[in-house]
Design a protein around this motif. Structure first.
Motif, short mmCIF file in Angstrom:
data_model
loop_
_atom_site.label_atom_id
_atom_site.label_comp_id
_atom_site.label_asym_id
_atom_site.label_seq_id
_atom_site.Cartn_x
_atom_site.Cartn_y
_atom_site.Cartn_z
N LYS A 160 0.80 -1.07 0.21
CA LYS A 160 -0.34 0.38 0.14
C LYS A 160 0.71 1.53 -0.23
O LYS A 160 1.75 1.74 0.66
N PHE A 161 1.07 1.97 -0.68
CA PHE A 161 0.75 3.70 -0.86
C PHE A 161 -0.09 4.30 -0.97
O PHE A 161 -0.47 4.76 -1.64
N LEU A 162 0.16 5.09 0.29
CA LEU A 162 -1.32 6.43 1.13
C LEU A 162 -0.43 7.47 0.26
O LEU A 162 0.87 7.93 1.48
N LEU A 163 -1.04 8.34 0.07
CA LEU A 163 -0.93 9.59 0.11
C LEU A 163 -1.49 10.59 1.48
O LEU A 163 -2.70 10.64 1.29
N PRO A 164 -0.50 11.68 1.74
CA PRO A 164 -0.57 12.17 2.88
C PRO A 164 -1.60 13.68 2.96
O PRO A 164 -1.73 14.63 3.36
N LEU A 165 -2.73 12.93 2.08
CA LEU A 165 -3.85 14.44 1.46
C LEU A 165 -4.97 13.82 2.41
O LEU A 165 -5.40 12.46 2.29
N THR A 166 -5.92 14.41 3.01
CA THR A 166 -7.38 14.54 3.82
C THR A 166 -7.55 15.60 4.42
O THR A 166 -6.97 16.53 4.68
N GLN A 167 -9.02 15.78 4.65
CA GLN A 167 -9.54 16.07 5.00
C GLN A 167 -10.70 16.34 6.51
O GLN A 167 -11.24 16.34 7.00
N GLU A 168 -9.72 15.09 7.03
CA GLU A 168 -10.24 14.45 8.03
C GLU A 168 -9.16 15.32 9.25
O GLU A 168 -8.40 16.32 9.81
N ASN A 169 -9.56 15.11 10.43
CA ASN A 169 -9.17 15.62 11.43
C ASN A 169 -7.87 14.87 11.86
O ASN A 169 -7.81 14.18 13.47
N LEU A 170 -7.18 14.79 10.72
CA LEU A 170 -5.73 14.27 11.17
C LEU A 170 -4.67 14.79 10.70
O LEU A 170 -4.95 15.20 9.63
N GLU A 171 -3.29 14.79 11.39
CA GLU A 171 -2.32 15.46 11.18
C GLU A 171 -0.95 14.20 11.42
O GLU A 171 -1.27 13.23 12.09
N ILE A 172 -0.57 13.98 10.29
CA ILE A 172 0.13 12.92 9.92
C ILE A 172 2.41 13.50 10.31
O ILE A 172 2.19 14.39 9.57
N VAL A 173 2.32 13.20 11.68
CA VAL A 173 3.35 13.92 11.64
C VAL A 173 4.63 13.26 10.78
O VAL A 173 4.43 12.56 10.73
N GLY A 174 5.93 14.28 10.85
CA GLY A 174 6.85 14.89 9.43
C GLY A 174 6.04 14.68 8.38
O GLY A 174 7.91 14.40 7.55
N VAL A 175 5.16 14.96 7.89
CA VAL A 175 5.31 14.46 6.07
C VAL A 175 5.27 16.11 6.42
O VAL A 175 4.79 17.40 6.54
N SER A 176 5.71 16.52 5.28
CA SER A 176 5.92 17.66 4.67
C SER A 176 4.81 18.48 4.02
O SER A 176 5.39 20.20 4.01
N GLY A 177 3.86 18.00 3.66
CA GLY A 177 3.04 18.92 3.23
C GLY A 177 3.53 19.29 1.24
O GLY A 177 2.92 19.81 1.06
N LEU A 178 3.66 18.21 1.25
CA LEU A 178 4.19 18.73 -0.47
C LEU A 178 3.02 18.79 -1.22
O LEU A 178 1.98 18.20 -0.97
N PRO A 179 2.85 19.75 -2.44
CA PRO A 179 1.18 19.27 -3.32
C PRO A 179 1.00 18.45 -4.21
O PRO A 179 2.64 17.48 -3.92
N LEU A 180 -0.21 18.18 -4.36
CA LEU A 180 -0.48 16.70 -4.60
C LEU A 180 0.62 15.93 -6.05
O LEU A 180 1.04 15.26 -6.22
N PRO A 181 1.00 16.86 -6.62
CA PRO A 181 1.43 16.76 -8.13
C PRO A 181 3.31 16.01 -7.87
O PRO A 181 3.85 14.92 -8.43
N GLN A 182 3.29 17.02 -6.92
CA GLN A 182 5.18 16.59 -6.56
C GLN A 182 4.79 15.35 -5.65
O GLN A 182 5.94 14.95 -5.53
N LEU A 183 3.99 14.96 -4.55
CA LEU A 183 4.15 13.55 -3.83
C LEU A 183 3.70 12.65 -4.83
O LEU A 183 4.31 11.57 -5.24
N VAL A 184 2.85 12.89 -5.91
CA VAL A 184 2.78 11.68 -6.90
C VAL A 184 4.54 11.70 -7.92
O VAL A 184 4.61 10.12 -8.35
N ASP A 185 5.32 12.40 -7.79
CA ASP A 185 6.57 12.21 -8.39
C ASP A 185 7.58 11.17 -7.87
O ASP A 185 8.20 10.24 -8.22
N GLU A 186 6.88 11.62 -6.26
CA GLU A 186 8.21 10.80 -5.25
C GLU A 186 7.38 9.79 -5.28
O GLU A 186 8.19 8.57 -5.15
N LEU A 187 6.54 9.27 -5.28
CA LEU A 187 6.22 8.28 -5.29
C LEU A 187 6.26 6.86 -6.61
O LEU A 187 6.62 5.98 -6.89
N LEU A 188 6.29 7.56 -7.38
CA LEU A 188 6.46 6.78 -9.03
C LEU A 188 8.73 6.85 -8.85
O LEU A 188 8.95 5.57 -8.91
N ASP A 189 9.17 7.96 -8.69
CA ASP A 189 10.69 8.20 -8.45
C ASP A 189 11.39 7.11 -7.36
O ASP A 189 12.04 6.67 -7.44
#
Length: 141
Positions: free
Chosen positions: A106-135
């Motif tokens: 599983k590869f989960l993108l740290p994008l959420t509208q929920e009441n959730l914060e993932i500590v240590g995540v940089s908050g990159l925009p979606l296009p950069q997250l997808v590039d990181e996922l692939l690379d």
């Protein structure tokens, strides 16, 4: 005769399908038809948008997701797909459990509208997250 099976990549999204569509477009650019991309929407609109992004096939709803993730090699989606009642209630407890317990990587993108914060995540925009996922994570396909 040797059968070559393509990896089955399930992309799961809900609401308008924008995250899943962005992922599928990048997967197609990178891997073309060397992988099978299955669009799984929590609703029909999300599935339709992901199919427009060139998924091989798609299905909508709780049962489709529960049954299809069992056969997946890889699951990609926003972190909300493993949270019951996430995405404004579109993620059912059965869906979240099926995704979490599936054998697929599983590869989960740290994008959420929920009441959730993932500590240590940089908050990159979606296009950069997808590039990181692939690379960094899907280079082996």
């Amino acid at each position: 005769m040797v059968m070559i099976t393509r990896k089955k990549v399930c992309v799961i999204d809900g609401q308008g399908g924008g995250i899943g569509s962005a992922v599928i477009k990048k997967l197609r650019e990178r891997f073309e038809e060397r992988i099978e991309v299955i669009a799984l929407g929590t609703n029909a609109i999300a599935t339709a948008q992901m199919l427009k992004a060139r998924a091989n096939k798609g299905a909508s709803g709780s049962n489709a997701i529960v049954q299809t993730v069992k056969k997946a090699d890889i699951i990609i989606g926003p972190v909300g797909i493993i949270m019951p009642q996430a995405m404004m209630g579109e993620v059912t407890p059965l869906m979240a459990e099926a995704i979490c317990t599936a054998d697929a990587k599983k590869f989960l993108l740290p994008l959420t509208q929920e009441n959730l914060e993932i500590v240590g995540v940089s908050g990159l925009p979606l296009p950069q997250l997808v590039d990181e996922l692939l690379d960094k994570h899907l280079y082996f396909l």
